[in-house]
Design a protein around this motif. Structure first.
Motif, PDB file in Angstrom:
ATOM      1  N   ARG A 110     -24.290  -2.005 -10.510  1.00 11.06           N
ATOM      2  CA  ARG A 110     -25.137  -1.193  -9.632  1.00 11.06           C
ATOM      3  C   ARG A 110     -26.545  -1.769  -9.541  1.00 11.06           C
ATOM      4  O   ARG A 110     -27.010  -2.437 -10.457  1.00 11.06           O
ATOM      5  N   ILE A 111     -27.167  -1.477  -8.410  1.00 13.33           N
ATOM      6  CA  ILE A 111     -28.552  -1.885  -8.158  1.00 13.33           C
ATOM      7  C   ILE A 111     -29.431  -0.644  -8.263  1.00 13.33           C
ATOM      8  O   ILE A 111     -29.167   0.366  -7.613  1.00 13.33           O
ATOM      9  N   LYS A 112     -30.471  -0.741  -9.067  1.00 13.46           N
ATOM     10  CA  LYS A 112     -31.402   0.382  -9.169  1.00 13.46           C
ATOM     11  C   LYS A 112     -32.415   0.357  -8.026  1.00 13.46           C
ATOM     12  O   LYS A 112     -32.716   1.379  -7.419  1.00 13.46           O
ATOM     13  N   GLU A 113     -32.912  -0.851  -7.752  1.00 12.70           N
ATOM     14  CA  GLU A 113     -33.950  -0.968  -6.713  1.00 12.70           C
ATOM     15  C   GLU A 113     -33.892  -2.346  -6.077  1.00 12.70           C
ATOM     16  O   GLU A 113     -33.568  -3.338  -6.721  1.00 12.70           O
ATOM     17  N   MET A 114     -34.203  -2.413  -4.782  1.00  8.30           N
ATOM     18  CA  MET A 114     -34.319  -3.702  -4.091  1.00  8.30           C
ATOM     19  C   MET A 114     -35.529  -3.688  -3.167  1.00  8.30           C
ATOM     20  O   MET A 114     -35.830  -2.677  -2.530  1.00  8.30           O
ATOM     21  N   GLN A 115     -36.210  -4.824  -3.131  1.00  4.02           N
ATOM     22  CA  GLN A 115     -37.398  -5.016  -2.286  1.00  4.02           C
ATOM     23  C   GLN A 115     -37.331  -6.409  -1.679  1.00  4.02           C
ATOM     24  O   GLN A 115     -36.623  -7.289  -2.158  1.00  4.02           O
ATOM     25  N   TRP A 116     -38.110  -6.608  -0.616  1.00  2.49           N
ATOM     26  CA  TRP A 116     -38.163  -7.938  -0.008  1.00  2.49           C
ATOM     27  C   TRP A 116     -38.811  -8.932  -0.966  1.00  2.49           C
ATOM     28  O   TRP A 116     -39.863  -8.667  -1.524  1.00  2.49           O
ATOM     29  N   ALA A 117     -38.193 -10.090  -1.123  1.00  2.00           N
ATOM     30  CA  ALA A 117     -38.849 -11.221  -1.782  1.00  2.00           C
ATOM     31  C   ALA A 117     -39.480 -12.106  -0.717  1.00  2.00           C
ATOM     32  O   ALA A 117     -40.505 -12.746  -0.942  1.00  2.00           O
ATOM     33  N   TYR A 118     -38.831 -12.135   0.450  1.00  2.00           N
ATOM     34  CA  TYR A 118     -39.350 -12.862   1.614  1.00  2.00           C
ATOM     35  C   TYR A 118     -38.787 -12.160   2.840  1.00  2.00           C
ATOM     36  O   TYR A 118     -37.592 -11.864   2.910  1.00  2.00           O
ATOM     37  N   MET A 119     -39.635 -11.894   3.811  1.00  2.00           N
ATOM     38  CA  MET A 119     -39.190 -11.237   5.033  1.00  2.00           C
ATOM     39  C   MET A 119     -39.236 -12.229   6.195  1.00  2.00           C
ATOM     40  O   MET A 119     -40.270 -12.844   6.455  1.00  2.00           O
ATOM     41  N   PHE A 120     -38.112 -12.409   6.871  1.00  2.30           N
ATOM     42  CA  PHE A 120     -38.052 -13.335   8.000  1.00  2.30           C
ATOM     43  C   PHE A 120     -39.043 -12.926   9.089  1.00  2.30           C
ATOM     44  O   PHE A 120     -39.153 -11.756   9.439  1.00  2.30           O
ATOM     45  N   SER A 121     -39.722 -13.938   9.639  1.00  2.00           N
ATOM     46  CA  SER A 121     -40.646 -13.674  10.743  1.00  2.00           C
ATOM     47  C   SER A 121     -40.130 -14.234  12.066  1.00  2.00           C
ATOM     48  O   SER A 121     -40.539 -13.778  13.133  1.00  2.00           O
ATOM     49  N   ASN A 122     -39.214 -15.219  12.012  1.00  2.00           N
ATOM     50  CA  ASN A 122     -38.724 -15.860  13.233  1.00  2.00           C
ATOM     51  C   ASN A 122     -37.213 -15.750  13.422  1.00  2.00           C
ATOM     52  O   ASN A 122     -36.735 -15.557  14.544  1.00  2.00           O
ATOM     53  N   THR A 123     -36.457 -15.886  12.345  1.00  2.00           N
ATOM     54  CA  THR A 123     -35.000 -15.983  12.448  1.00  2.00           C
ATOM     55  C   THR A 123     -34.345 -14.825  13.211  1.00  2.00           C
ATOM     56  O   THR A 123     -33.499 -15.064  14.076  1.00  2.00           O
ATOM     57  N   PRO A 124     -34.717 -13.557  12.960  1.00  2.00           N
ATOM     58  CA  PRO A 124     -34.035 -12.466  13.669  1.00  2.00           C
ATOM     59  C   PRO A 124     -34.274 -12.472  15.173  1.00  2.00           C
ATOM     60  O   PRO A 124     -33.515 -11.843  15.915  1.00  2.00           O
ATOM     61  N   PHE A 125     -35.305 -13.178  15.623  1.00  2.00           N
ATOM     62  CA  PHE A 125     -35.684 -13.151  17.039  1.00  2.00           C
ATOM     63  C   PHE A 125     -35.380 -14.472  17.758  1.00  2.00           C
ATOM     64  O   PHE A 125     -35.746 -14.645  18.912  1.00  2.00           O
ATOM     65  N   ASN A 126     -34.698 -15.383  17.072  1.00  2.00           N
ATOM     66  CA  ASN A 126     -34.382 -16.693  17.625  1.00  2.00           C
ATOM     67  C   ASN A 126     -32.873 -16.904  17.560  1.00  2.00           C
ATOM     68  O   ASN A 126     -32.303 -16.955  16.475  1.00  2.00           O
ATOM     69  N   ASN A 127     -32.226 -17.006  18.716  1.00  2.00           N
ATOM     70  CA  ASN A 127     -30.770 -17.057  18.759  1.00  2.00           C
ATOM     71  C   ASN A 127     -30.204 -18.252  17.998  1.00  2.00           C
ATOM     72  O   ASN A 127     -29.196 -18.132  17.287  1.00  2.00           O
ATOM     73  N   THR A 128     -30.856 -19.417  18.118  1.00  2.00           N
ATOM     74  CA  THR A 128     -30.380 -20.611  17.413  1.00  2.00           C
ATOM     75  C   THR A 128     -30.456 -20.416  15.912  1.00  2.00           C
ATOM     76  O   THR A 128     -29.500 -20.696  15.175  1.00  2.00           O
ATOM     77  N   LYS A 129     -31.583 -19.923  15.436  1.00  2.00           N
ATOM     78  CA  LYS A 129     -31.751 -19.712  13.987  1.00  2.00           C
ATOM     79  C   LYS A 129     -30.763 -18.667  13.469  1.00  2.00           C
ATOM     80  O   LYS A 129     -30.221 -18.810  12.366  1.00  2.00           O
ATOM     81  N   ARG A 130     -30.522 -17.618  14.246  1.00  2.00           N
ATOM     82  CA  ARG A 130     -29.557 -16.591  13.837  1.00  2.00           C
ATOM     83  C   ARG A 130     -28.160 -17.189  13.683  1.00  2.00           C
ATOM     84  O   ARG A 130     -27.455 -16.912  12.714  1.00  2.00           O
ATOM     85  N   CYS A 131     -27.773 -18.034  14.643  1.00  2.00           N
ATOM     86  CA  CYS A 131     -26.447 -18.664  14.578  1.00  2.00           C
ATOM     87  C   CYS A 131     -26.341 -19.614  13.392  1.00  2.00           C
ATOM     88  O   CYS A 131     -25.313 -19.653  12.707  1.00  2.00           O
ATOM     89  N   VAL A 132     -27.405 -20.368  13.141  1.00  2.00           N
ATOM     90  CA  VAL A 132     -27.417 -21.274  11.989  1.00  2.00           C
ATOM     91  C   VAL A 132     -27.307 -20.470  10.701  1.00  2.00           C
ATOM     92  O   VAL A 132     -26.545 -20.818   9.788  1.00  2.00           O
ATOM     93  N   LEU A 133     -28.055 -19.376  10.609  1.00  2.00           N
ATOM     94  CA  LEU A 133     -28.045 -18.541   9.406  1.00  2.00           C
ATOM     95  C   LEU A 133     -26.647 -17.983   9.136  1.00  2.00           C
ATOM     96  O   LEU A 133     -26.169 -18.012   7.993  1.00  2.00           O
ATOM     97  N   LEU A 134     -25.984 -17.491  10.172  1.00  2.00           N
ATOM     98  CA  LEU A 134     -24.640 -16.931  10.003  1.00  2.00           C
ATOM     99  C   LEU A 134     -23.637 -18.016   9.607  1.00  2.00           C
ATOM    100  O   LEU A 134     -22.720 -17.771   8.814  1.00  2.00           O
TER     101      LEU A 134
END
Length: 242
Positions: free
Chosen positions: A71-95
């Protein structure tokens, strides 16, 4: 016992009505499986945002030897994406990378070198401005090395055909399905040298596409059950537009 660790989200599988089984590659414990109750409930939308493919998290987790699901007690961002979610190429590469890693990284023990490499590369992708095909080819070569089946750049005048099964250049006695042609081997060698020296790939789009396919075939030879990738065709169509 509670532990703090960084983690890279690999996979979320729905469990019963609103819960989920989550696979996370952790810095301290390797790939671990966690159950999160109520993840798909309406009030838990914020939690789901943390658990997208290859998100980088700071975790507080319960760990007990020989316990399959934790089980996980708590989770927080260690790094938050600034470009990948809004860039189709980066999203495809990530997947695509996510699918590769889910099939490749399964050990339930810490692998600090691999974790640190993946963490940095996922951050790099978010701000990457070069050719994504180069990024992927280098990624596959370097991860293969970290997983223990590094392709060796031992090409000589005599050893001039790369063997996918042996992971090195060999003499060309009889061409077979395990061996690349002379031209493929030459291009493959250039990829290995460029990855080692961190220099740009001087290849055409078609050559890069062929090298990507050969590297995936190489993974199939060295990782049992690796199989085919669902995301490859989508990735190819996106990279062809670059």
């Amino acid at each position: 016992m509670l532990h703090h660790t960084k983690g890279i989200v690999f996979k979320v599988t729905r469990f019963k009505e609103s819960s989920a089984i989550v696979n996370i590659f952790t810095e301290k414990f390797g790939v671990q499986t966690y159950i999160i109750n109520g993840l798909f409930a309406k009030r838990a939308k914020n939690k789901m945002a943390y658990l997208q493919p290859l998100n980088l998290l700071n975790l507080e987790v319960y760990f007990k030897e020989n316990q399959n699901i934790k089980r996980i007690k708590e989770m927080q961002w260690a790094y938050m994406f600034s470009n990948t979610p809004f860039n189709n190429t980066k999203r495809c590469v990530l997947l695509f990378l996510n699918e590769i890693l889910v099939k490749s990284v399964k050990e339930e023990i810490a692998n600090e070198k691999l974790f640190n490499y993946l963490y940095k590369q996922i951050e790099l992708l978010d701000n990457f401005k070069g050719k994504h095909a180069d990024y992927i080819i280098f990624f596959l070569i370097e991860v293969a090395g970290l997983l223990g089946f590094k392709p060796l750049p031992n090409k000589t005048e005599k050893l001039n055909h790369f063997s996918l099964s042996q992971g090195q250049f060999v003499e060309n006695h009889i061409l077979n399905q395990h061996q690349l042609t002379a031209i493929q081997s030459f291009i493959f060698y250039n990829c290995l040298v460029a990855a080692n020296s961190k220099t740009k790939l001087k290849l055409t789009k078609a050559e890069k596409a062929e090298m990507l396919n050969l590297l995936l075939k190489y993974y199939q030879y060295h990782l049992e059950g690796f199989g085919q990738l669902r995301s490859k065709n989508i990735l190819n169509s996106v990279l062809n537009k670059q």
